[in-house]
Design a protein around this motif. Structure first.
Motif, PDB file in Angstrom:
ATOM      1  N   VAL A 144       0.864  -1.193   0.000  1.00 46.96           N
ATOM      2  CA  VAL A 144       0.000   0.000   0.000  1.00 46.96           C
ATOM      3  C   VAL A 144       0.894   1.234   0.000  1.00 46.96           C
ATOM      4  CG1 VAL A 144      -1.733   1.304   1.277  1.00 46.96           C
ATOM      5  CG2 VAL A 144      -1.863  -1.191   1.192  1.00 46.96           C
ATOM      6  N   GLY A 145       0.923   1.954  -1.118  1.00 48.36           N
ATOM      7  CA  GLY A 145       1.731   3.175  -1.214  1.00 48.36           C
ATOM      8  C   GLY A 145       2.942   2.980  -2.108  1.00 48.36           C
ATOM      9  N   GLY A 146       2.999   3.711  -3.208  1.00 49.94           N
ATOM     10  CA  GLY A 146       4.128   3.598  -4.148  1.00 49.94           C
ATOM     11  C   GLY A 146       5.061   4.780  -4.053  1.00 49.94           C
ATOM     12  N   TRP A 164       7.870   1.707  -3.185  1.00 50.30           N
ATOM     13  CA  TRP A 164       8.454   1.408  -4.489  1.00 50.30           C
ATOM     14  C   TRP A 164       9.703   0.535  -4.352  1.00 50.30           C
ATOM     15  CZ3 TRP A 164       7.522   0.162  -8.995  1.00 50.30           C
ATOM     16  CH2 TRP A 164       8.525   0.093  -9.944  1.00 50.30           C
ATOM     17  N   GLN A 165      10.481   0.734  -3.278  1.00 56.45           N
ATOM     18  CA  GLN A 165      11.667  -0.109  -3.076  1.00 56.45           C
ATOM     19  C   GLN A 165      11.278  -1.561  -2.861  1.00 56.45           C
ATOM     20  OE1 GLN A 165      14.980   0.730  -3.395  1.00 56.45           O
ATOM     21  NE2 GLN A 165      14.016   2.567  -4.170  1.00 56.45           N
ATOM     22  N   VAL A 166      10.175  -1.781  -2.140  1.00 52.25           N
ATOM     23  CA  VAL A 166       9.725  -3.160  -1.905  1.00 52.25           C
ATOM     24  C   VAL A 166       9.390  -3.808  -3.244  1.00 52.25           C
ATOM     25  CG1 VAL A 166       8.016  -4.617  -0.753  1.00 52.25           C
ATOM     26  CG2 VAL A 166       8.782  -2.516   0.349  1.00 52.25           C
ATOM     27  N   GLN A 181      -2.770   7.638  -6.024  1.00 53.13           N
ATOM     28  CA  GLN A 181      -2.405   8.525  -7.118  1.00 53.13           C
ATOM     29  C   GLN A 181      -1.679   7.727  -8.205  1.00 53.13           C
ATOM     30  OE1 GLN A 181      -0.180  11.677  -5.281  1.00 53.13           O
ATOM     31  NE2 GLN A 181       1.544  10.368  -4.738  1.00 53.13           N
ATOM     32  N   PRO A 182      -1.671   8.227  -9.449  1.00 50.71           N
ATOM     33  CA  PRO A 182      -1.091   7.437 -10.545  1.00 50.71           C
ATOM     34  C   PRO A 182       0.435   7.493 -10.598  1.00 50.71           C
ATOM     35  CG  PRO A 182      -2.006   9.488 -11.397  1.00 50.71           C
ATOM     36  CD  PRO A 182      -2.333   9.453  -9.943  1.00 50.71           C
ATOM     37  N   HIS A 183       1.050   8.367  -9.781  1.00 53.25           N
ATOM     38  CA  HIS A 183       2.485   8.603  -9.916  1.00 53.25           C
ATOM     39  C   HIS A 183       3.281   8.247  -8.668  1.00 53.25           C
ATOM     40  CE1 HIS A 183       0.762  11.605 -12.805  1.00 53.25           C
ATOM     41  NE2 HIS A 183       1.614  10.959 -13.551  1.00 53.25           N
ATOM     42  N   HIS A 184       4.506   7.868  -8.897  1.00 56.15           N
ATOM     43  CA  HIS A 184       5.510   7.873  -7.836  1.00 56.15           C
ATOM     44  C   HIS A 184       6.071   9.305  -7.822  1.00 56.15           C
ATOM     45  CE1 HIS A 184       9.121   6.730  -5.532  1.00 56.15           C
ATOM     46  NE2 HIS A 184       9.759   7.554  -6.355  1.00 56.15           N
ATOM     47  N   VAL A 185       5.981   9.972  -6.693  1.00 59.17           N
ATOM     48  CA  VAL A 185       6.370  11.389  -6.647  1.00 59.17           C
ATOM     49  C   VAL A 185       7.654  11.562  -5.830  1.00 59.17           C
ATOM     50  CG1 VAL A 185       5.651  13.710  -5.971  1.00 59.17           C
ATOM     51  CG2 VAL A 185       3.977  12.110  -6.887  1.00 59.17           C
ATOM     52  N   PHE A 186       8.597  12.285  -6.399  1.00 58.42           N
ATOM     53  CA  PHE A 186       9.851  12.594  -5.701  1.00 58.42           C
ATOM     54  C   PHE A 186       9.595  13.853  -4.862  1.00 58.42           C
ATOM     55  CE2 PHE A 186      14.279  13.948  -5.274  1.00 58.42           C
ATOM     56  CZ  PHE A 186      14.918  12.747  -5.052  1.00 58.42           C
ATOM     57  N   ALA A 220       1.997   2.820 -13.240  1.00 59.05           N
ATOM     58  CA  ALA A 220       1.577   1.694 -14.093  1.00 59.05           C
ATOM     59  C   ALA A 220       2.732   1.288 -15.009  1.00 59.05           C
ATOM     60  CB  ALA A 220       0.355   2.086 -14.900  1.00 59.05           C
ATOM     61  N   LYS A 221       3.421   2.293 -15.548  1.00 64.90           N
ATOM     62  CA  LYS A 221       4.533   2.020 -16.462  1.00 64.90           C
ATOM     63  C   LYS A 221       5.724   1.410 -15.698  1.00 64.90           C
ATOM     64  CE  LYS A 221       6.917   4.555 -20.042  1.00 64.90           C
ATOM     65  NZ  LYS A 221       7.172   5.907 -20.518  1.00 64.90           N
ATOM     66  N   LEU A 222       5.973   1.949 -14.486  1.00 68.07           N
ATOM     67  CA  LEU A 222       7.096   1.433 -13.699  1.00 68.07           C
ATOM     68  C   LEU A 222       6.862  -0.018 -13.291  1.00 68.07           C
ATOM     69  CD1 LEU A 222       7.858   4.384 -11.235  1.00 68.07           C
ATOM     70  CD2 LEU A 222       9.240   3.646 -13.168  1.00 68.07           C
ATOM     71  N   CYS A 223       5.594  -0.359 -13.020  1.00 71.52           N
ATOM     72  CA  CYS A 223       5.276  -1.697 -12.488  1.00 71.52           C
ATOM     73  C   CYS A 223       5.310  -2.776 -13.572  1.00 71.52           C
ATOM     74  CB  CYS A 223       3.897  -1.699 -11.845  1.00 71.52           C
ATOM     75  SG  CYS A 223       3.894  -0.924 -10.230  1.00 71.52           S
ATOM     76  N   ALA A 224       4.904  -2.421 -14.795  1.00 70.95           N
ATOM     77  CA  ALA A 224       4.784  -3.432 -15.852  1.00 70.95           C
ATOM     78  C   ALA A 224       6.159  -4.003 -16.202  1.00 70.95           C
ATOM     79  CB  ALA A 224       4.162  -2.777 -17.091  1.00 70.95           C
ATOM     80  N   PRO A 225       6.286  -5.314 -16.535  1.00 73.95           N
ATOM     81  CA  PRO A 225       5.206  -6.295 -16.572  1.00 73.95           C
ATOM     82  C   PRO A 225       5.121  -7.158 -15.310  1.00 73.95           C
ATOM     83  CG  PRO A 225       7.119  -7.171 -17.688  1.00 73.95           C
ATOM     84  CD  PRO A 225       7.542  -5.843 -17.096  1.00 73.95           C
TER      85      PRO A 225
END
Ligand SMILES: Cc1cc2nc3c(=O)[nH]c(=O)nc-3n(C[C@H](O)[C@H](O)[C@H](O)COP(=O)(O)OP(=O)(O)OC[C@H]3O[C@@H](n4cnc5c(N)ncnc54)[C@H](O)[C@@H]3O)c2cc1C
Length: 376
Positions: free
Chosen positions: A8-10, A15-17, A34-39, A61-66
């Motif tokens: 829960v939470g990107g 995101w590291q997990v 939200q749709p983005h990973h935010v810096f 979505a793009k970072l996660c695929a595939p």
């Protein structure tokens, strides 16, 4: 059967997990509202129009695929007893749950500007662009975010040849309570040179979006930026889980929740402690990054039937930009002020900004503005 990990939470931690579990024999699902990973550390630069938004936000979505399934939906409740997470549209089951939903400002007054999401930074940027000459801005909160924002407003004012009045208000009697007192003193001197007015030991109430009340005195203003009072993001847990320091979740040294072996909490949401077990971690990006990597490793240990390991934080130091080519920092026992830590801040944040193209764009912006001294 392939174990299912629900994250829960990107943000920094979550995101590291996801990244470190790719190809490791798990089915991984990432949930974010939200749709983005935010810096987040560069959001203040988006707010002052220095950094384009696409440089700090990358589509999940793009970072996660595939390898990973991404679900964009806010979590509404977490049923620990039945191993399910509820969102606005569905219920997702898990074998392991990683909670990395970050922090929020506790009850920000209506009409004030925040600085935690891309939308908030863009709303502030839009408001600044409409600022009339001689506007007054009140920044509430004397931690690193408030200090950075006040310094950034001073820079904005210089770039646009506008005489903004900037007040930095802090309820305690010193700035930067997480850093040594001499750094706070240096910060005060630097901000005053930039024209920022400091109000320490002052409480703020908000009458309306254009009226701040400072220790009872009404101050008409253009806008109020609220950075004070960060707490762990509230998520409805059944049964309830223990929260401690700043409403963060109580975790064991392994970062597992006290009563749940298959649930981890990390990043700003977790009340993790430093190595000597006496003090809580403060809530900065390197802590979240290291915890994310550690939990990915612990999950792999579960799979191999091994016990999870305790987390130890490697503190590489702290840096904060305070505007006008100035920054402060603490690396080990050494306190730094001035241009050296300023340069280091840009090097470190440029390095950690994800994506080569984003780094190149950020570097281009910084050189344009700070080396060539052009308006962003
Ligand atoms: C303005 C600002 C400047 C900062 N500057 C620095 C800095 O210079 N250096 C530094 O080290 N640290 C800085 N920090 C702190 C740093 O950003 C945090 O410590 C870090 O982001 C924590 O990472 P996280 O993964 O725990 O949370 P986040 O990065 O906040 O990620 C949390 C994620 O959870 C998602 N989420 C939240 N609620 C829900 C929900 N209900 N359902 C689904 N998803 C949800 C969010 O959308 C987000 O993607 C700054 C913070 C702020 C606010």
């Amino acid at each position: 059967m392939t174990p299912r990990v629900l994250v829960v939470g990107g943000g920094f931690a979550g995101w590291q997990v996801v990244k470190h579990l790719q190809g490791k024999g798990f089915e991984v699902v990432l949930l974010d509202r939200q749709p983005h990973h935010v810096f987040i550390p560069l959001l203040y630069q988006v707010a002052i129009g220095l950094m384009p938004p696409q440089v700090v936000a990358r589509p999940l979505a793009k970072l996660c695929a595939p390898h990973t399934t991404f679900v964009q939906d806010p979590v509404t409740a977490i049923d620990l007893a039945h191993q399910q997470v509820h969102t606005t549209t569905q219920r997702l089951a898990y074998d392991f749950l990683v909670l990395a939903a970050g922090s929020v400002v506790r009850s920000p007054p209506a009409g004030t500007f925040g600085l935690q999401t891309l939308e908030q930074a863009l709303a502030l940027r839009d408001r600044l662009e409409q600022t009339p000459h001689g506007g007054t801005w009140v920044v509430v909160g004397g931690g690193a975010t408030g200090v950075e924002m006040a310094g950034a407003l001073a820079e904005w004012s210089r770039w646009h040849a506008q005489s903004l009045r900037i007040l930095l208000v802090q309820s305690r009697d010193r700035l930067l309570p997480d850093l040594p007192a001499p750094l706070a003193t240096a910060t005060i001197r630097h901000l005053q040179r930039l024209g920022v007015e400091l109000r320490l030991g002052t409480t703020v109430q908000v009458a309306d979006p254009h009226t701040a009340i400072l220790n009872g005195d009404r101050l008409p203003c253009t806008g109020i930026i609220w950075t004070a009072g960060l707490v762990g993001t509230p998520l409805a847990y059944t049964p309830a889980v223990e929260t401690v320091f700043k409403q963060r979740l109580a975790v064991r040294p392994t970062l597992q929740l006290s009563d749940w072996d298959n649930v981890y909490a990390i990043g700003d949401l977790a009340a993790a402690k430093v190595r000597d077990r006496s003090a809580y971690l403060t809530g900065v990006a390197p802590e979240a990054l290291q915890q994310g990597v550690h939990v990915a490793r612990n999950l792999q240990r579960h799979r191999r039937g091994l016990v999870p390991q305790p987390f130890t934080y490697w503190d590489k130091g702290r840096l904060a930009v305070i505007g006008g080519y100035g920054a402060i920092g603490k690396i080990g026992p050494v306190s730094l002020t001035g241009f050296g830590p300023w340069l280091l801040w840009f090097a470190v944040h440029g390095w950690y900004l994800p994506g080569f193209a984003n780094r190149a764009k950020a570097l281009g912006q910084w050189l344009w503005v700070y080396l060539l001294r052009r308006k962003p």
